[in-house]
Design a protein around this motif. Structure first.
Motif, PDB file in Angstrom:
ATOM      1  N   PHE A 668     -10.835  19.733  25.313  1.00 49.54           N
ATOM      2  CA  PHE A 668     -12.234  19.341  25.472  1.00 49.54           C
ATOM      3  C   PHE A 668     -12.402  17.960  24.851  1.00 49.54           C
ATOM      4  N   GLY A 669     -13.094  17.060  25.547  1.00 49.98           N
ATOM      5  CA  GLY A 669     -13.361  15.748  24.965  1.00 49.98           C
ATOM      6  C   GLY A 669     -13.490  14.681  26.023  1.00 49.98           C
ATOM      7  N   GLY A 670     -13.200  13.435  25.620  1.00 54.20           N
ATOM      8  CA  GLY A 670     -13.312  12.331  26.548  1.00 54.20           C
ATOM      9  C   GLY A 670     -13.387  10.998  25.844  1.00 54.20           C
ATOM     10  N   TYR A 671     -13.630   9.963  26.632  1.00 51.13           N
ATOM     11  CA  TYR A 671     -13.721   8.588  26.132  1.00 51.13           C
ATOM     12  C   TYR A 671     -14.929   7.924  26.773  1.00 51.13           C
ATOM     13  N   THR A 672     -15.661   7.156  25.972  1.00 50.74           N
ATOM     14  CA  THR A 672     -16.815   6.411  26.462  1.00 50.74           C
ATOM     15  C   THR A 672     -16.722   4.970  25.989  1.00 50.74           C
ATOM     16  N   HIS A 673     -16.907   4.041  26.902  1.00 51.04           N
ATOM     17  CA  HIS A 673     -17.021   2.621  26.555  1.00 51.04           C
ATOM     18  C   HIS A 673     -18.390   2.129  27.009  1.00 51.04           C
ATOM     19  N   LEU A 674     -19.128   1.516  26.097  1.00 50.77           N
ATOM     20  CA  LEU A 674     -20.456   1.022  26.394  1.00 50.77           C
ATOM     21  C   LEU A 674     -20.543  -0.471  26.131  1.00 50.77           C
ATOM     22  N   ASP A 675     -21.333  -1.144  26.931  1.00 43.40           N
ATOM     23  CA  ASP A 675     -21.741  -2.521  26.653  1.00 43.40           C
ATOM     24  C   ASP A 675     -23.251  -2.489  26.434  1.00 43.40           C
ATOM     25  N   PRO A 676     -23.664  -2.133  25.208  1.00 45.21           N
ATOM     26  CA  PRO A 676     -25.096  -1.940  24.939  1.00 45.21           C
ATOM     27  C   PRO A 676     -25.746  -3.243  24.476  1.00 45.21           C
ATOM     28  N   LYS A 677     -26.661  -3.773  25.250  1.00 45.10           N
ATOM     29  CA  LYS A 677     -27.190  -5.106  24.977  1.00 45.10           C
ATOM     30  C   LYS A 677     -28.715  -5.107  24.970  1.00 45.10           C
ATOM     31  N   ILE A 678     -29.270  -5.750  23.937  1.00 50.50           N
ATOM     32  CA  ILE A 678     -30.709  -6.018  23.898  1.00 50.50           C
ATOM     33  C   ILE A 678     -30.928  -7.318  24.670  1.00 50.50           C
ATOM     34  N   VAL A 679     -31.415  -7.221  25.884  1.00 51.79           N
ATOM     35  CA  VAL A 679     -31.562  -8.389  26.750  1.00 51.79           C
ATOM     36  C   VAL A 679     -32.711  -9.270  26.284  1.00 51.79           C
ATOM     37  N   ASP A 680     -33.829  -8.655  25.929  1.00 49.16           N
ATOM     38  CA  ASP A 680     -35.004  -9.413  25.475  1.00 49.16           C
ATOM     39  C   ASP A 680     -35.672  -8.629  24.359  1.00 49.16           C
ATOM     40  N   GLY A 681     -35.550  -9.126  23.134  1.00 48.19           N
ATOM     41  CA  GLY A 681     -36.174  -8.472  21.982  1.00 48.19           C
ATOM     42  C   GLY A 681     -37.521  -9.051  21.624  1.00 48.19           C
ATOM     43  N   GLY A 682     -38.066  -9.919  22.492  1.00 45.38           N
ATOM     44  CA  GLY A 682     -39.366 -10.512  22.199  1.00 45.38           C
ATOM     45  C   GLY A 682     -39.259 -11.644  21.193  1.00 45.38           C
ATOM     46  N   TYR A 683     -40.281 -11.785  20.369  1.00 43.87           N
ATOM     47  CA  TYR A 683     -40.373 -12.901  19.438  1.00 43.87           C
ATOM     48  C   TYR A 683     -40.612 -12.405  18.017  1.00 43.87           C
ATOM     49  N   THR A 684     -40.288 -13.278  17.063  1.00 43.40           N
ATOM     50  CA  THR A 684     -40.510 -13.018  15.651  1.00 43.40           C
ATOM     51  C   THR A 684     -41.459 -14.087  15.116  1.00 43.40           C
ATOM     52  N   VAL A 685     -42.364 -13.681  14.242  1.00 47.89           N
ATOM     53  CA  VAL A 685     -43.348 -14.609  13.686  1.00 47.89           C
ATOM     54  C   VAL A 685     -42.821 -15.206  12.383  1.00 47.89           C
ATOM     55  N   LEU A 686     -42.731 -16.516  12.340  1.00 48.88           N
ATOM     56  CA  LEU A 686     -42.492 -17.249  11.093  1.00 48.88           C
ATOM     57  C   LEU A 686     -43.799 -17.887  10.650  1.00 48.88           C
ATOM     58  N   THR A 687     -43.886 -18.241   9.405  1.00 48.94           N
ATOM     59  CA  THR A 687     -45.091 -18.881   8.894  1.00 48.94           C
ATOM     60  C   THR A 687     -44.732 -20.223   8.271  1.00 48.94           C
TER      61      THR A 687
END
Length: 831
Positions: A668-687
């Motif tokens: 029982f089992g297996g193998y998984t390969h992922l390419d997990p990508k955050i394509v657009d995380g929006g913006y961050t506020v600097l002051t």
């Protein structure tokens, strides 16, 4: 969108059907573990002779066999759960590749938090097809098998399920009578006993009782312990007839000293060097900013026995009625469930740089010197996260399913409806732990045990609770006032339909649609001095569908392509998980405008694959390639307002195997390969700070998350559990489990400045901190011997190499550490 005060829960008809997927367990057959086999039979060794029954899907929504289902589905059988010595759902799921676990964070309560294909699936857990939204740590003593459906599947289960879902199939009465049980004893004071009794009282009446008692410390960890017990009785009337009534109840009670793990070493402010800096858990030989070197062992525990605890109970009552009309079945199920949880949970906090330190010497003058501020590192703040509350749910499902023909075209169909009501209420305990003190560690906080040594903490410190961080009045820990508690109410009405169409014997079309009307209301907690509350409410209509085409070159092989969608509405988790798209907690005009503009997060999955059932359908092989895209994620837009433009993309391949290679070898089992990508995380506020007459100005820059690996997700994972039977009585099992590096969160040091003329400049980042846990291999083993047909003795050794590894990465602060090497012996019996 409406705004209203939550009303009392409506009473409604408790007719329903258990939907989703319910499965029958696999058995190794007469030549497997339950039957005789010739010792060292050379003739049998030279050929594959397997007569057992392969894992298969049954139930209302399983309109096709597993081989003819155009998506990746893993069925984790009871045999593998038992052989691996798994005592919880999380332990059992470690044998499935592609599943990682997130930590309790960001308001997320303690409980199982599996990530499937890179998506948080905590709210996509089901028990016998009924949603089980409450945060909890699930047991396996009453589990027949666990089914993991991968890919967007809101069509099957309703809201959420962006990356997939987990369905736990429980033990219910079956024909025949048997008694099974086990008793285990091991290292770290491990003790566990289970009992499973099924009795057929008459030709048509069956009763079954599963029970468990568990008590253990944790191998390689100081102070940690866990105790629980549970019982699951069930009764079926009409067993083996066309009309059946099943009544089932499940109760689980648990008590523990919870374990949060080890602090990360660096924060953004004190991480040395430039560029990308990995901040890993501070374990092993650690040198602080002041040059002091010490050792943090695996056993190091920063909690407090005098303060920390976790108590939880689960109650579930289920009523199922079903009737067969020839080839069509009508099934109704109603369930009421309540989960209660209370805890004070240590979070070993590094947020002010107290672990590594922020200065090479401590101040000796001024207020800082008078307080005895410790800036040189070597300390952990014992932040106490607290929570108490409960979750109630009443769910009713009705399904009509069966088969019919339209000419030469065969249909296997299911149609159904669901109505449910859910309520979640939570509050906190009033407890002082130094949260108002800055910096966290000074002479007073150390004396009160709010801060403890990084290298030599003492969980037996005589901690007491004070009225505040500066008060000297000792007071008991109490719950906050009722008005401070937050309540979430939700109702769902759904209809759905599925059809597996056999166009010709070698070509099948699989279709499914679902519509959900989901209404949720939040009543935020107020200050203890407040005299009134308010509520925010929203209703979303969700439409999801799936389609797949299956081509069968032979009767035991198939090629498929499929498409499926998922929808996650605002407040989907009702405060029982990390909510990226909540309804808000204020009723200002700006907050109400945001409530009006909230959007449903949409996910879609594309998948192609191949399946084969080999060796008389004893071994199932699955290969799949897929892409999952998420749109409408809630992020900060470029004008500093909330927008629904966030995107995530997960691509990957999966290979799974499950079954008998030979009558003497099961895998029982297996193998998984992922390419997990955050394509657009929006913006961050600097002051940009104020200069002269120029007021401070917000500056928007792209999020540090954009383009990076999705958090809580491993790129590569591999699992293998094998059970070898060289003789009819001896079995040798072994497991290998690999998980690649997982990231918890990202942070960089970009900043903004402005001139006296108001010209704003963004200063590029010189360093980026990536909080992460390293890759690991883990190996387990099992040796079993059947003393007789009724009694078996086995020994499990987990984490044979005593590997130090981490299983969960918090966004910041800490990582959860796994147990060390442990061993336990089990005597099992069946009659």
């Amino acid at each position: 969108m409406t705004r209203s005060t939550p009303a009392a829960s409506p009473a409604f008809l408790a007719l329903a059907c258990v939907g989703f997927i319910a499965s029958a367990p696999a058995h190794a057959g007469p030549d497997g573990p339950d039957g005789p086999a010739a010792d060292n039979d050379e003739q049998d060794r030279g050929q594959i002779v397997v007569t057992g029954q392969r894992q298969e899907l049954v139930g209302p929504k399983a309109t096709a066999k597993l081989a003819n289902t155009p998506r990746s589905v893993v069925v984790l059988p009871e045999e593998v759960i038992e052989q691996t010595g798994s005592a919880s759902l999380a332990e059992a799921l470690r044998t499935v590749p592609g599943i990682t676990f997130g930590a309790a964070e960001g308001g997320n309560p303690i409980g199982d938090r599996p990530f499937i294909r890179g998506f948080d699936s905590q709210g996509s857990s089901f028990v016998d097809g009924v949603r089980d939204v409450a945060a909890q740590t699930r047991e396996v003593f009453a589990v027949e098998q666990v089914q993991i459906v991968r890919g967007s599947d809101s069509t099957l289960g309703g809201r959420g399920s962006a990356g997939g879902s987990i369905n736990v199939v429980t033990k219910l009465p079956v024909t025949g009578s048997f008694v099974k049980g086990s008793a285990s004893f091991g290292t770290a004071d491990y003790k566990r006993a289970t009992l499973d009794v099924n009795q057929q009282l008459t030709d048509t009446i069956g009763v079954r009782v599963a029970a468990m008692w568990h008590d253990q410390d944790v191998a390689g960890r100081d102070a940690i312990w866990s105790r629980r017990w549970g019982v699951a009785p069930s009764l079926t009337l009409g067993l083996g007839t066309d009309t059946r009534l099943t009544i089932a109840y499940y109760y689980l009670e648990s008590h523990e000293l919870p374990d949060s793990g080890i602090s990360f070493l660096y924060t953004l402010a004190n991480a040395p060097g430039t560029g990308e800096i990995y901040s890993e858990p501070a374990i092993g030989d650690i040198t602080t900013i002041a040059g002091v070197t010490g050792h943090v062992g695996r056993s190091t525990y920063y909690g407090l026995k005098a303060r920390d605890f976790r108590d939880a109970t689960t109650n579930q009552a289920t009523l199922r009625v079903e009737h067969d009309f020839g080839g069509v079945t009508l099934r109704n199920t109603a369930r009421y469930s309540r989960n209660d949880q209370a805890y004070i949970f240590l979070l070993p906090d590094d947020s002010q740089g107290n672990v590594y330190g922020t200065a090479t010497t401590n101040p000796t003058t001024g207020d800082a010197g008078a307080r005895g501020d410790v800036l040189t590192g070597g300390y952990v703040w014992r932040r106490g996260n607290t929570r108490h509350g409960y979750t109630e749910a009443l769910t009713n499902q009705t399904d009509l399913y069966g088969t019919f023909d339209t000419g030469s075209v065969k249909h296997s169909f299911a149609v159904g409806a669901e109505i449910s009501w859910e309520k979640a209420r939570r509050g906190t305990f009033v407890s002082a732990s130094g949260s108002t003190v800055s910096p966290r560690c000074n002479a007073a906080t150390i004396a009160r045990f709010y801060c403890t040594s990084l290298f030599d903490p003492n969980p037996n410190d005589p901690w007491v609770n004070y009225a505040s961080d500066t008060s000297s009045a000792v007071t008991p820990i109490v719950k906050g006032a009722p008005i401070t508690e937050t309540q979430n109410d939700a109702s769902t009405a759904s209809v759905y339909g599925f059809d597996s169409i056999t166009l010709v014997p070698s070509l099948l079309l699989n279709l499914g649609v679902r519509f959900d009307r989901f209404k949720s209301t939040v009543t935020p907690g107020q200050a203890a001095t407040a005299t009134s509350t308010f509520s925010l409410s929203r209703t979303d209509n969700l439409f999801n569908w799936q389609a797949g085409l299956v081509f069968k070159p032979t009767s035991s092989t198939s090629l498929y392509a499929s498409y499926a969608t998922a929808a996650t509405p605002p407040n989907s988790l009702l405060g029982e998980g990390q909510e990226g798209n909540g309804l808000g907690t204020t009723n200002t005009s700006q907050a109400l405008a945001l409530l009006d503009s909230l959007k449903v997060e949409k996910t879609k999955s594309y998948e192609v694959g191949a399946k084969a059932a080999l060796f008389d359908e004893q071994l199932s092989l699955t290969l799949a390639a897929f892409q999952t895209d998420t749109d409408n994620a809630r992020v900060t837009g470029p004008d500093n307002t909330i927008e629904f433009v966030g995107k995530r993309r997960i691509r990957g391949v999966e290979f799974n195997f499950n079954g008998n290679v030979a009558k003497w070898l099961t895998v029982f089992g297996g193998y998984t390969h992922l390419d997990p990508k955050i394509v657009d995380g929006g913006y961050t506020v600097l002051t940009a700070p104020a200069v002269g007459t120029q007021a401070a100005k917000p500056v928007l820059v792209p999020s540090v998350n954009t383009g990076r690996q999705a958090t809580q997700t491993a790129k590569d994972s591999f699992t293998l559990w094998a059970d070898l039977k060289p003789t009819s009585r001896l079995s040798i099992g072994g497991g290998a489990f690999y998980t690649s590096r997982v990231f918890g969160g990202y942070q960089d040091n970009r900043s903004a400045t402005q001139t006296t003329g108001g010209v704003v400049t963004v200063v590029p980042a010189t360093k980026t901190v990536l909080r992460t846990i390293p890759e690991y291999w883990r190996f387990d083993a099992r040796l079993g011997y059947k003393i007789s047909d009724q009694v078996e003795l086995s020994v499990n050794v987990n984490n044979i190499t005593d590997e130090t590894y981490f299983t969960q990465a918090y966004t910041s602060h800490y990582a959860a550490i796994a147990p060390g090497r442990s061993a336990f012996a089990t005597i099992g019996f069946k009659f």
